[in-house]
Scaffold this active site. Structure first.
Site, mmCIF file in Angstrom:
data_model
loop_
_atom_site.group_PDB
_atom_site.id
_atom_site.type_symbol
_atom_site.label_atom_id
_atom_site.label_comp_id
_atom_site.label_asym_id
_atom_site.label_seq_id
_atom_site.Cartn_x
_atom_site.Cartn_y
_atom_site.Cartn_z
ATOM 1 N NE ARG A 151 -1.469 3.580 -0.461
ATOM 2 C CZ ARG A 151 -0.416 4.391 -0.375
ATOM 3 N NH1 ARG A 151 0.314 4.636 -1.429
ATOM 4 N NH2 ARG A 151 -0.103 4.947 0.774
ATOM 5 C CG ASN A 184 4.864 15.632 5.798
ATOM 6 O OD1 ASN A 184 3.879 15.764 5.059
ATOM 7 N ND2 ASN A 184 5.507 14.489 5.944
ATOM 8 N NE ARG A 226 6.039 13.768 1.751
ATOM 9 C CZ ARG A 226 5.227 12.765 1.966
ATOM 10 N NH1 ARG A 226 4.446 12.764 3.018
ATOM 11 N NH2 ARG A 226 5.187 11.764 1.135
#
Ligand code: AMP
Length: 412
Positions: free
Chosen positions: A240, A7, A90
């Protein structure tokens, strides 16, 4: 079969070597601060941890180091590279191109490159990981497992925004969704725990980590998910904002004389619970600050919980009910008070929390009361295992296809 799960992020990478006979992790670790003066590799094998500090200049060097340590006499778990049968990567954004995992070919890499514009922070690093892996292990197959793939089962009613249709057709503007491997893993695991047919269940999955998203899954298909074209939409996150009035963007650009890059930066890095609290994006630090009387830290957590609650209600309405509600990822697995606050006053919808059972962290556990009509579980996510299972399946299917082709060629 051994699967090497990789990943790659922009300046870090995580890896696991999983033996698929028993699905046990033989070794795992991470490399951080790639390209900085002092980078480090942290490698774990069955209780043994080693940390190596070094200037690791790029992903090529980082992956070489990982492969070396995997074969080393002191900390290794394999004799040579041939013991790695497949690499599972990934990959964050596959756009509309792939609705499942694929064997990576040059054409697949080209397709992923086309999606860089949709995931400029993630896809370039994922592609570098694939290229380095192909270079260092040229004989080993690579499989791409995509964050967006599970959500490709959404209907147009769910994935289309109410925007000019050409924006979708010509620019790919639609809801894609993310954390797909996690939503898939915990929802499938939930069906196994309940001993019920996955294809008959209505499930809501809450992946609450630094990035957070939810999915409504009805009969194995994603009905809706909270992240959109990018991972900015939906829930309030660490840094976020989630759902917003899009009118805020032109307004604040004029008001504060900001460029689009500055706004983008603020939306990705300075908003969410960090933006509201001014304290941290980490829920442990927010809880501590709130405990000491910091009102903005308390408010940030309240707003986070309220948004999750709102989505639970929306998803129950969309699916016409829910059988199983699942919490996962850093906050979902560990933040007892957050789960408790989210599930408060949902008895009307058949959701009743058992506060004693809920008082557990990081464990697979049922947290709803026995009288709750809806089962509520904490299920630790395991994206690496999903990637490894997918990689194994794709390689085995590929071998079967090649054999069938050979047999058919011989017959004709
Ligand atoms: P993830 O992105 O899934 O690794 O989740 C990371 C986030 O989980 C951290 O930023 C924390 O906000 C949260 N977290 C991790 N451990 C705990 C804990 N014990 N209690 C509360 N929140 C936690």
């Amino acid at each position: 079969m051994n699967v090497f799960v990789l990943n790659c992020g922009s300046s870090s990478l995580k890896y696991q070597l999983i033996n698929m006979e028993d699905e046990k992790v033989a070794a795992q670790g991470l490399v951080e601060k790639i390209g900085e003066e002092i980078s480090f590799l942290k490698h774990n094998t069955d209780g043994d941890e080693v940390v190596i500090e070094e200037n690791i200049k790029d992903h090529n060097q980082a992956i070489e180091m990982v492969l070396d340590i995997l074969q080393s006499r002191e900390h290794g778990v394999i004799e040579n590279m041939d013991k790695i049968n497949v690499v599972g990567h990934r990959v964050v954004h596959a756009g509309e191109k792939f609705s499942g995992s694929v064997l990576i070919t040059k054409a697949v890499i080209d397709a992923l490159r086309e999606n860089i514009k949709l995931a400029p922070l993630h896809n370039p690093a994922n592609i570098i990981g694939i290229e380095v892996s192909k270079k260092l292990m040229p004989k080993t197959p690579d499989v791409g497992v995509f964050d967006t793939a599970f959500h490709q089962s959404m209907s147009a009613e769910s994935f289309l925004y109410a925007l000019p249709y050409e924006w979708y057709e010509e620019n790919g503007v639609r809801r894609y969704g993310f954390h797909g491997t996690s939503h898939k893993y915990v929802s499938e695991r939930g069906a196994v725990i309940l001993n019920k047919d996955y294809d008959k269940l209505k499930i809501i999955t809450c992946h609450l980590g630094n990035g957070a998203s939810m999915a409504a899954i009805d009969q194995g298909r994603v009905v809706d998910t909270s992240m959109g074209l990018t991972p900015l939409e939906g829930l309030v996150m660490g840094t976020r904002p989630g759902d917003l009035d899009p009118g805020i963007i032109p307004y604040i650009m004029k008001e504060r004389d900001m460029t689009i890059e500055e706004v983008d930066q603020a939306l990705n890095k300075a908003s969410g619970v960090l933006g509201i609290s001014g304290v941290s994006n980490d829920f442990r630090e927010l809880a501590e600050a709130a405990e000491k009387g910091n009102k903005r830290a308390e408010l940030a957590v309240n707003i986070f919980c309220r948004r999750v609650k709102k989505y639970i209600g929306a998803y129950i309405a969309l699916m016409g009910g829910v059988d199983l509600l699942i919490f996962t990822a850093g906050i979902g697995e560990n933040a007892v008070e957050v789960r408790s606050q989210i599930l408060e006053n949902l008895e009307y919808l058949g959701i009743e929390i058992d506060e004693v059972k809920n008082n557990n962290r990081g464990e697979e556990i049922k947290i709803s009361s026995d009288s709750s009509a809806v089962d509520v579980y904490v299920i630790p996510t395991n994206e690496e295992l999903v990637i490894a299972r997918e990689a194994k399946k794709i390689v085995e299917n590929h071998i079967k296809d090649v054999l069938n082709d050979l047999i058919n060629e011989n017959k004709s």
